[in-house]
Design an enzyme around this catalytic site. Sequence first.
Site, PDB file in Angstrom:
ATOM      1  CE  LYS A 117       4.829  -0.572   4.202  1.00  0.00           C
ATOM      2  NZ  LYS A 117       5.028   0.840   3.790  1.00  0.00           N
ATOM      3  CG  ASP A 173       5.840   0.069   8.772  1.00  0.00           C
ATOM      4  OD1 ASP A 173       5.203   0.917   9.424  1.00  0.00           O
ATOM      5  OD2 ASP A 173       6.314   0.287   7.645  1.00  0.00           O
TER       6      ASP A 173
END
Length: 284
Positions: A14, A139
């Site tokens: 990401k 996350d």
Amino acid sequence: MNNITSFSLIAPAKLNLFLHINGRRDDGYHELETLFTFLNYGDELSFELSDLPAIIVTGDTNGIATTDNLIYKAALLLQTQCKIKQGVKINLIKRLPMGGGVGGGSSDAASTLLALNKLWKTALSLDELAHLGLQLGADVPVFIHGKSAIAHGIGEQLEQVMLEQKWYCVVFPNQHVSTAKIFTHPELKRDTPKISGDWQQHILTNDCESLVKKLCPEVEKTLQWLLKYAPSKMTGTGSCCFVEFATQVQAQDVLANLPHTWQGFIASSVNTSPAHTELAAIFD
């Protein structure tokens, strides 16, 4: 297709296209706003169902003790939560740098939960998996839900967005940055106002960047080098930095000239995590 007993799955990288820290809560967690995009590049995890209850993790574990490995922790958490009698063998091919800010450990944990939810037929919803994943890291939920999103709160409140596809050259300057060290540092900027209006004007702002550059000069050196090609930015708490392009050729040109002391890769952004795309192809 319900008799599948083994398969492989990507654990994608990401990027944080912006990261704002709005304040610090009494429990020590930080209120933040950040825009996540996924890349079509990441670690590779292979899963093999076992009739024995053991969870075995092999491959590129970088010397991390099994019980400290987020892949193992994710598997054990789901196995315990759902009272699963079966076990699993998991092999990791590591492509994403540790301490790089591209979500390697969190992504590995999320892909493990997603994969074993299918392999063990636990049939938990994405919300239920995300709730479990939050125990492993802030996350993890965004990787579980697998959509480009703006995260609010401590990162668990997700607002899905659609982003235009871009190509990125991501550079790891071979420096490991501790997320905990950055978020506990007294000099970290923690007072950015919450976004009101168009979030797109905030692209490429990161409240952690100035502190990380001060603590890790190699990150500043990387950002300055990348500026020759395009506006450069750090992702997460670093140390990975990136530049954005419209085409693969432009990103490839940067990678081809990368100093030999650094590592890098190119990838395109995707609005749906490759882990979700691959699982759908296998099981749907």
